[in-house]
Design an enzyme around this catalytic site. Sequence first.
Site, PDB file in Angstrom:
ATOM      1  N   HIS A  18     128.253 -85.487 -33.791  1.00  0.00           N
ATOM      2  CA  HIS A  18     128.852 -84.181 -34.043  1.00  0.00           C
ATOM      3  C   HIS A  18     128.222 -83.101 -33.577  1.00  0.00           C
ATOM      4  O   HIS A  18     128.343 -82.048 -34.208  1.00  0.00           O
ATOM      5  CB  HIS A  18     129.426 -83.994 -35.551  1.00  0.00           C
ATOM      6  CG  HIS A  18     129.926 -85.208 -36.352  1.00  0.00           C
ATOM      7  ND1 HIS A  18     131.224 -85.462 -36.217  1.00  0.00           N
ATOM      8  CD2 HIS A  18     129.422 -86.373 -36.877  1.00  0.00           C
ATOM      9  CE1 HIS A  18     131.545 -86.613 -36.735  1.00  0.00           C
ATOM     10  NE2 HIS A  18     130.191 -87.078 -37.182  1.00  0.00           N
TER      11      HIS A  18
ATOM     12  N   SER B 108     120.072 -68.287  -9.545  1.00  0.00           N
ATOM     13  CA  SER B 108     121.356 -67.199  -9.812  1.00  0.00           C
ATOM     14  C   SER B 108     121.188 -66.149  -8.764  1.00  0.00           C
ATOM     15  O   SER B 108     119.916 -65.500  -8.595  1.00  0.00           O
ATOM     16  CB  SER B 108     121.452 -66.555 -11.219  1.00  0.00           C
ATOM     17  OG  SER B 108     122.073 -65.379 -11.328  1.00  0.00           O
TER      18      SER B 108
ATOM     19  N   GLU C 126     125.924 -80.029 -13.906  1.00  0.00           N
ATOM     20  CA  GLU C 126     127.222 -79.217 -14.231  1.00  0.00           C
ATOM     21  C   GLU C 126     128.479 -79.748 -13.078  1.00  0.00           C
ATOM     22  O   GLU C 126     129.605 -80.276 -13.519  1.00  0.00           O
ATOM     23  CB  GLU C 126     127.285 -77.921 -13.805  1.00  0.00           C
ATOM     24  CG  GLU C 126     126.389 -77.290 -15.145  1.00  0.00           C
ATOM     25  CD  GLU C 126     126.282 -75.819 -14.847  1.00  0.00           C
ATOM     26  OE1 GLU C 126     126.811 -74.901 -15.222  1.00  0.00           O
ATOM     27  OE2 GLU C 126     125.260 -75.490 -13.833  1.00  0.00           O
TER      28      GLU C 126
ATOM     29  N   LYS D  61     116.589 -67.251 -13.674  1.00  0.00           N
ATOM     30  CA  LYS D  61     117.419 -68.523 -14.059  1.00  0.00           C
ATOM     31  C   LYS D  61     117.402 -69.535 -13.312  1.00  0.00           C
ATOM     32  O   LYS D  61     116.723 -69.647 -12.089  1.00  0.00           O
ATOM     33  CB  LYS D  61     119.087 -68.212 -13.551  1.00  0.00           C
ATOM     34  CG  LYS D  61     119.876 -67.032 -14.529  1.00  0.00           C
ATOM     35  CD  LYS D  61     120.090 -67.708 -15.802  1.00  0.00           C
ATOM     36  CE  LYS D  61     121.160 -68.755 -16.073  1.00  0.00           C
ATOM     37  NZ  LYS D  61     122.382 -68.215 -15.615  1.00  0.00           N
TER      38      LYS D  61
END
Length: 482
Positions: free
Chosen positions: A177, A298, A311, A304
């Site tokens: 969870h 980025s 992704e 970044k």
Amino acid sequence: MPRQPTETPAPPPTPAPAAPATAHQMWGGRFSLGPSEALDALNRSLPVDHRLWPQDVAASKAWVHALGRVGVLTPSEEHQLLEGLDRVAERLADGAAVGAPDEDVHTLVERLLYAEVGTVAGKLHTGRSRNDQVATDLRLWTLGAIDQLDSDLAALGRALVARAEDGVDVLLPGYTHGQRAQPVRWAYVLLAHAWPLVRDRQRLADARRRVAELPLGSGALAGSGFAVDRVLLKEALGFRSVSANALDATGDRDFVAEVLFALTLVGTHLSRLAAEIVLYTSAEFGFVRLSDDFSTGSSLLPQKRNPDIFELVRAKSSRLLGDLVALLTTLKGLPAGYSKDLQEDKALLFDGFDTLALVLPAATGAVAVLSVDAERMRAALDASLRATDLADLLVEAGVPFRESHGLVGRLVREAERSGVPLDRVPGPVAAGIHPALAAALSQLGTWEDSVESRATPGGASRHSVAEQLEALRPAFAEGGGP
Ligand code: ARG
């Protein structure tokens, strides 16, 4: 009706094209007008199916042999066609399909064959239909594609196993969870992503058996008008069996659906691995770090280090699911036999395999060089993860589990209320909840002990992880089957 071999007849109604780029047609005698540009644009599948040319040539060569054996072709015609098809293959390997005007790959191969051998080319399509031809080509192509995918999956499996081998002593919270649950080994987490790949490879191997069923010799729907030996064709082309019903065989795309499902599930597994890695790369977790060559930056935020790779791995699974759903909805409602709807299968199947061919090497490369912050992982092991250990110790002291669960729950509440870690609740306070609880607190061992206490086969213990590694190493070995 027995057919006798005949010498090459007069040229066919469609003249043999002299110039290679002249469109060739396999039909049209009954029409007074050619297809409109709009119809042609919709109907043409060459931009998609051109990649079937090696299979189309191989199946055509097997067909030439089969026609020769039943006397439709003289030995000399057979020889001419076989040589011609070899030259066609050379031309296609040199790029003859690029910008070709033909309707589909079958028309293209036939046009090129006319250009190589002249009118005898018109005998190749005897007793054959593009309906059994395309099903044969696509099955052949799929067999090769499954083998490549299987080897890409094994490579990812090997990378996960290799990383698991150096993650046996690294402990971190295991999550359910999205909440810290019990301590586990990093190796164990990685192997939880490796086992699905074993099932994927088994599923593909199983589907492969059904892909390897030969439709050639089915004609358009009712069988071939010439008594070709389908068993020899099957053997020549490396199929396992011969389809049992020509109407079924020409309209059957179950193999595409089945394989696309297997691909979609691979994508789903990869998306789950990716989701976990993306989470663990965040500063909040800081468990893993992608190497520079698998990280992206980025345009605005100089600091970044983005996990674009995972992704995209995660997102590509949606596309695979789209391919599967599009195929199933195309099949649903079609009567038996071939309908042109089935032409749409190839774009979907190719897209599925292409997607995984892109995703798998990237995921494998990134996993192989992922760095792991064992300190951060260990630091995330907070004392509340000992709750089950305490409940189990109470059980050993004779307290029924349901009761011990409630007692430890009260201890957790007390720890939260007084702001101390679970294992630091003072003995007298614990004893006030239950006399055995104070003793249980003093018996808590190390995190390693905690992991080792769950020693059932398949658990996170050192022995279980070693057994899993033992099983997975040969399962993913190079050259080994699923
Ligand atoms: N290009 C077609 C396809 O991919 C080949 C079969 C065409 N058959 C036909 N009867 N028009 O499905």
